[in-house]
Design an enzyme around this catalytic site. Structure first.
Site, PDB file in Angstrom:
ATOM      1  N   LEU A 400       0.925  -1.190  -0.086  1.00 19.51           N
ATOM      2  CA  LEU A 400       0.029   0.179   0.050  1.00 19.51           C
ATOM      3  C   LEU A 400       0.966   1.362   0.034  1.00 19.51           C
ATOM      4  O   LEU A 400       1.055   1.954   0.839  1.00 19.51           O
ATOM      5  CB  LEU A 400      -0.958   0.069   1.168  1.00 19.51           C
ATOM      6  N   GLU A 402       1.122   4.133  -2.633  1.00 27.08           N
ATOM      7  CA  GLU A 402       0.803   4.770  -3.937  1.00 27.08           C
ATOM      8  C   GLU A 402       1.651   5.568  -4.314  1.00 27.08           C
ATOM      9  O   GLU A 402       2.139   5.748  -5.392  1.00 27.08           O
ATOM     10  CB  GLU A 402      -0.473   5.524  -3.661  1.00 27.08           C
ATOM     11  N   GLN A 424      -6.607   1.623  -6.469  1.00 31.56           N
ATOM     12  CA  GLN A 424      -7.726   0.493  -5.955  1.00 31.56           C
ATOM     13  C   GLN A 424      -9.076   1.224  -5.906  1.00 31.56           C
ATOM     14  O   GLN A 424     -10.101   0.712  -6.507  1.00 31.56           O
ATOM     15  CB  GLN A 424      -7.620  -0.049  -4.697  1.00 31.56           C
ATOM     16  N   PHE A 425      -9.117   2.534  -5.503  1.00 30.30           N
ATOM     17  CA  PHE A 425     -10.057   3.645  -5.602  1.00 30.30           C
ATOM     18  C   PHE A 425      -9.711   4.777  -6.076  1.00 30.30           C
ATOM     19  O   PHE A 425      -8.444   5.228  -5.653  1.00 30.30           O
ATOM     20  CB  PHE A 425     -11.044   3.650  -4.658  1.00 30.30           C
ATOM     21  N   ALA A 426     -10.280   5.550  -6.912  1.00 33.71           N
ATOM     22  CA  ALA A 426      -9.712   6.916  -7.363  1.00 33.71           C
ATOM     23  C   ALA A 426      -9.401   7.742  -6.019  1.00 33.71           C
ATOM     24  O   ALA A 426      -8.280   8.520  -6.266  1.00 33.71           O
ATOM     25  CB  ALA A 426     -10.456   7.646  -8.126  1.00 33.71           C
ATOM     26  N   ASP A 427     -10.241   7.190  -5.071  1.00 29.26           N
ATOM     27  CA  ASP A 427     -10.095   8.195  -3.607  1.00 29.26           C
ATOM     28  C   ASP A 427      -8.648   8.187  -3.191  1.00 29.26           C
ATOM     29  O   ASP A 427      -8.194   8.869  -2.355  1.00 29.26           O
ATOM     30  CB  ASP A 427     -11.112   7.827  -2.688  1.00 29.26           C
ATOM     31  N   PHE A 428      -7.998   7.066  -3.445  1.00 25.38           N
ATOM     32  CA  PHE A 428      -6.856   6.823  -2.841  1.00 25.38           C
ATOM     33  C   PHE A 428      -5.490   7.291  -3.486  1.00 25.38           C
ATOM     34  O   PHE A 428      -4.362   7.183  -3.143  1.00 25.38           O
ATOM     35  CB  PHE A 428      -6.438   5.099  -2.549  1.00 25.38           C
ATOM     36  N   HIS A 469     -14.702   6.164  -0.974  1.00 22.05           N
ATOM     37  CA  HIS A 469     -14.885   5.069  -2.191  1.00 22.05           C
ATOM     38  C   HIS A 469     -15.451   5.489  -3.234  1.00 22.05           C
ATOM     39  O   HIS A 469     -15.934   4.693  -4.089  1.00 22.05           O
ATOM     40  CB  HIS A 469     -15.000   3.798  -1.467  1.00 22.05           C
TER      41      HIS A 469
END
Length: 662
Positions: A400, A402, A424-428, A469
C-alpha cells in the site's frame, strides 16, 4: 581521520582527489557570484563533498544517480560540461531546463542523472523504478539515490525503502546525516540515534560510513555496488557528515552552535584527504597547485561561455508545446478512421480488461502495478488471469504505497518502459498525488523526460460506499498541465481510450466509473484499436439544446432525453484534458442552449471551465444562459437517500425544463 588505501593505485587516489577538489572550487566561486547577484540562490555542499564524489566515482558511468541539493560532486563526477551547468544555475536556455527550473532540479539521461524536485522524498521511489527496469531486463546494474536526514522523515522514504526491500531492487539509499533539516536539529526530527537502526526493520542491510572520508565512502560504495550487481537487493548507507553553511545561503547558520563548526572544521573532507596524500607522497605541492589551476581555468572558461548566453526569450508556442512529448497517434488504428473489424458484445469492465490485455501483448515493455492486481485479479477483477499469461514480473502486486508506485512508474519510463498504476479506488490517489502532479506532469517540461505512465482510477458514486470510495476527483487533474485525462462512458470507448493511453508517451489519468463496470454492455471490436484522445463524440443528436457531459452523465442525459423525448445533442467529451473545444463550439452554435452536466461537485468542476470558454468564445451563439448541473458541494454521504440527493441526476430534469423555457 584515518585513510586506508588498501590496494588502490596512486592514479586512483589522485582521481578521487581531483573529483573532490572540483566541486569545492566551484562552490567557492559560486559564493562570490551569489554575493555579486549573478546567481540567485545557492545550496552549499561544503563539508559534504566526500559523499557525492566518493559514491559517484565508485559506480559505472551508465548507472543512474538521483542527487539532491548538496550533491554537486555527482554532476562534476559525471563530467557535465561546466558551461551548461553554470547556464542552468543562471536560468539560461543552454542549461538543462531552458531556464524553467533552478539549481539541481534537472536530469540528463546522457549522464545518467535524475535531478530532484523540491519535495525531496519522491526521488527515492523513482530510483526504485529505474532499478526495477534493470532487474526486468536482467541488467547487472545498481542505482544510487540520496536523502538528507530531514527528508527521511517524509512518507516517501518509508514507501520507497519498503517497496525496494519487498521487490529486492538493487538500490543504494544514501542518507546524508548532517544533523539538521534546514534549522531543525536531529533530536527534534526523530528519536533514534542512527539511520542504520532502520535497515533491519525493512529487511535490508544497513551500513554506516564517515561521510567526510572520501576514500571510505568510495571503497564502501564500490564494494556494495559490485555485490548488488550480482545479488540484487537494497542497502541503506548512512553517511555521517555536517553542513558547514546554511541550508541555503539566505538562511544563515545562527541556529547552529559555534562549537559544532569548530569540531567539524577539523574534519574537512578536502583538507584532510589532501594532507594525507601529501604525507603519503602521492600528491606533491607542484601537482596540488597544477590541479587547482587547471580546475580554476575550467571554471572561468565555463563561466565565460555561460555568461555570453542571453537570458531566455519567451516563446508562447514553445512553452505550451513542451508540456508534452510530441506524439502523432497511429490513425490507422483508430475506429474513427475506418478501422472496422468484427465485434463481440462486452461489458464495460470486460472491454477495459480486453484493452489492457492487448496492450500488454502489443507492448512487451509494459509493466502493471497495483494492490491485489496479480493472482487476485484486482478488487474489480480487471486483471484476472493476467498472471497466467504475463507472469508476476509484469503484473506486480504492490504494498500500500501509492506514492512509491507512481514514482516507480516514472523510473521505468526513464529506462524506456511503459507503466500502468492501478489505484484501487480513485479516492486513494491522494496518497500518490505529489508524484503525479509534480513529477509525472512536469518532468518533460522541466528536462525533456516523458513519463510514459497510465494511472487507472476506478471512480464515482452510486454504490453507497461513502466519502472515501465514491469521489469524482477528475478536476484535481484537469487543472494540471502535463497530464492527459480521459473518462469513457461506454465499452467501445473504454477499450479504445485505454489502448490510446498506452500508445501515448505522456502521463494519462484514466477514469473508469465503477457503476458502469457490469451494468452496461455493447459491441466492442475484437482486435486492437484506439480511440483518439482529445476528441469528443455525439452520443445523441438533436436540434433543441446541447448537453455536454462525460462518464455516467452521458447515461443520465440519455435516459432523460428518452423520457422527455428531447431533441437534444448529447456531447460525450471522452477526454477532459485536453477537451475538444471545436466539438463544443459546433454543438453550441448549432443549438444555442447549453447545459453542462457532471458527477463531480459543482464548484471548481470542469463544467465551470467549459462554461467560461463558451461565454468567451461562443457568446453570440447563445439563446439562453449556460446551465450547470453537478453534485452538491459536500462530501459524498453513505446512506443511499443522502447519496441520491448528493448526485445531480434528480436536478437534471428541472435544469433542462428551465433551459427550454427560457
Amino acid at each position: 581521520m584515518n585513510f586506508d588505501r588498501k590496494d588502490y593505485a596512486n592514479d586512483e587516489l589522485l582521481h578521487l582527489y581531483k573529483g573532490l577538489l572540483k566541486p569545492r572550487l566551484i562552490e567557492e566561486k559560486m559564493l562570490i557570484l551569489l554575493r555579486q547577484g549573478k546567481v540567485s540562490k545557492w545550496f552549499s555542499g561544503i563539508g559534504q563533498e566526500a559523499i557525492s564524489v566518493g559514491s559517484t566515482l565508485a559506480l559505472h558511468e551508465d548507472e543512474y544517480i538521483l542527487p539532491l541539493h548538496r550533491n554537486l560532486g555527482v554532476f562534476t563526477g559525471r563530467h557535465i560540461p561546466l558551461d551548461r551547468l553554470f547556464a542552468q544555475w543562471q536560468g539560461k536556455t543552454t542549461g538543462y531546463t531552458k531556464g524553467r527550473d533552478r539549481s539541481f532540479h534537472f536530469g540528463t539521461n546522457e549522464h545518467h542523472i535524475v535531478g530532484m524536485i523540491s519535495h525531496l522524498g519522491p526521488q527515492l521511489a523513482v530510483a526504485g523504478g529505474i532499478a526495477l527496469a534493470d532487474v526486468l531486463e536482467k541488467r547487472h546494474k545498481v542505482t544510487v539515490t540520496y536523502s538528507g536526514d530531514g527528508g527521511a522523515s517524509e512518507g516517501d522514504f518509508h514507501e520507497a525503502l519498503n517497496v525496494a526491500a519487498v521487490w529486492q531492487l538493487p538500490v543504494i539509499f544514501i542518507i546524508e546525516n548532517n544533523g539538521y533539516g534546514l534549522s531543525t536539529p536531529s533530536r527534534e526530527q526523530f528519536r533514534f540515534r542512527y539511520f542504520i537502526d532502520k535497515g533491519p526493520a525493512y529487511g535490508m542491510e544497513a551500513v554506516q560510513v564517515d561521510g567526510n572520508n572520501v576514500l571510505e565512502v568510495y571503497d564502501t560504495v564500490k564494494r556494495l555496488a559490485e555485490d548488488l550487481r550480482q545479488n540484487p537487493r537494497p542497502v541503506l548507507l548512512e553517511a555521517l557528515t555536517f553542513r558547514m553553511r546554511g541550508h541555503e545561503e539566505a538562511s544563515g547558520t545562527k541556529y547552529v552552535p559555534q562549537e559544532l563548526f569548530e569540531e567539524w572544521a577539523q574534519k574537512d573532507p578536502v583538507v584532510n584527504y589532501e594532507k594525507w596524500l601529501l604525507d603519503e607522497g602521492v600528491l606533491s605541492e607542484t601537482l596540488r597547485h597544477q590541479f587547482r589551476e587547471q580546475i580554476k581555468a575550467e571554471i572561468e572558461e565555463g563561466l565565460r561561455v555561460a555568461d555570453a548566453v542571453p537570458m531566455p526569450t519567451p516563446s508562447l508556442e514553445e512553452e505550451v508545446a513542451d508540456m508534452y512529448r510530441p506524439f502523432e497517434p497511429d490513425t490507422a488504428l483508430q475506429l474513427e478512421t475506418g478501422n472496422s473489424q468484427p465485434a463481440t458484445d462486452k461489458r464495460f469492465v470486460d472491454a477495459i480488461s480486453d484493452g489492457l490485455r492487448q496492450s500488454m501483448e502489443r507492448y512487451p515493455e509494459l509493466v502493471l502495478m497495483g494492490q491485489d492486481i496479480a493472482d487476485y485479479g484486482g478488487v474489480f477483477k480487471v486483471t484476472e488471469g493476467f498472471v497466467a499469461q504475463f507472469g508476476k514480473e509484469r503484473v506486480r502486486n504492490t504494498p500500500l504505497c501509492e506514492s512509491a508506485i507512481v514514482g516507480a512508474g516514472l523510473g521505468l519510463s526513464i529506462k524506456g518502459k511503459k507503466a500502468m498504476v492501478e489505484m484501487q479506488f480513485a479516492d486513494f490517489v491522494t496518497c500518490g498525488f505529489n508524484q503525479i502532479v509534480n513529477n509525472l506532469a512536469k518532468s518533460h517540461y522541466r528536462w525533456g523526460q516523458n513519463a510514459d505512465v497510465v494511472v487507472r482510477m476506478p471512480t464515482g458514486a452510486g454504490s453507497a460506499a461513502g466519502p472515501f470510495h465514491s469521489q469524482s476527483n477528475e478536476a484535481w487533474f484537469t487543472h494540471t498541465p502535463g497530464l492527459k485525462v480521459v473518462y469513457p462512458s461506454n465499452p467501445v470507448d473504454a477499450k479504445g481510450l485505454l489502448c490510446a493511453a498506452f500508445e501515448d508517451p505522456n502521463p494519462v489519468i484514466y477514469f473508469e466509473h465503477k457503476m458502469l463496470y457490469r451494468s452496461i454492455s455493447g459491441p466492442v471490436p475484437d482486435g486492437y484499436y484506439t480511440t483518439p484522445i482529445g476528441k469528443a463524440a455525439l452520443a445523441r443528436e438533436g436540434d433543441t439544446l446541447s448537453i455536454i457531459t462525460y462518464g455516467m452523465g452521458v447515461h443520465w442525459a440519455t435516459q432523460l432525453a428518452e423520457e422527455l423525448s428531447l431533441d437534444a445533442d448529447i456531447l460525450d467529451l471522452r477526454t477532459l484534458l485536453p477537451w475538444d473545444e471545436e466539438a463544443v463550439r459546433r454543438t453550441v452554435e448549432k443549438n444555442g442552449r447549453v447545459l453542462i452536466l457532471h458527477e463531480d461537485t459543482l464548484t471548481g468542476g470542469i463544467g465551470g471551465e467549459i462554461a467560461a470558454w463558451i461565454a468567451e468564445n461562443c457568446f453570440t451563439a447563445l439563446d439562453a444562459p449556460i446551465q450547470r448541473v453537478a453534485s452538491l458541494d459536500t462530501a459524498i454521504p453513505f446512506a443511499p437517500s443522502l447519496e441520491k440527493q448528493f448526485l445531480p441526476q434528480q436536478r437534471l430534469r428541472t435544469a433542462v425544463e428551465k433551459l427550454l423555457a427560457y
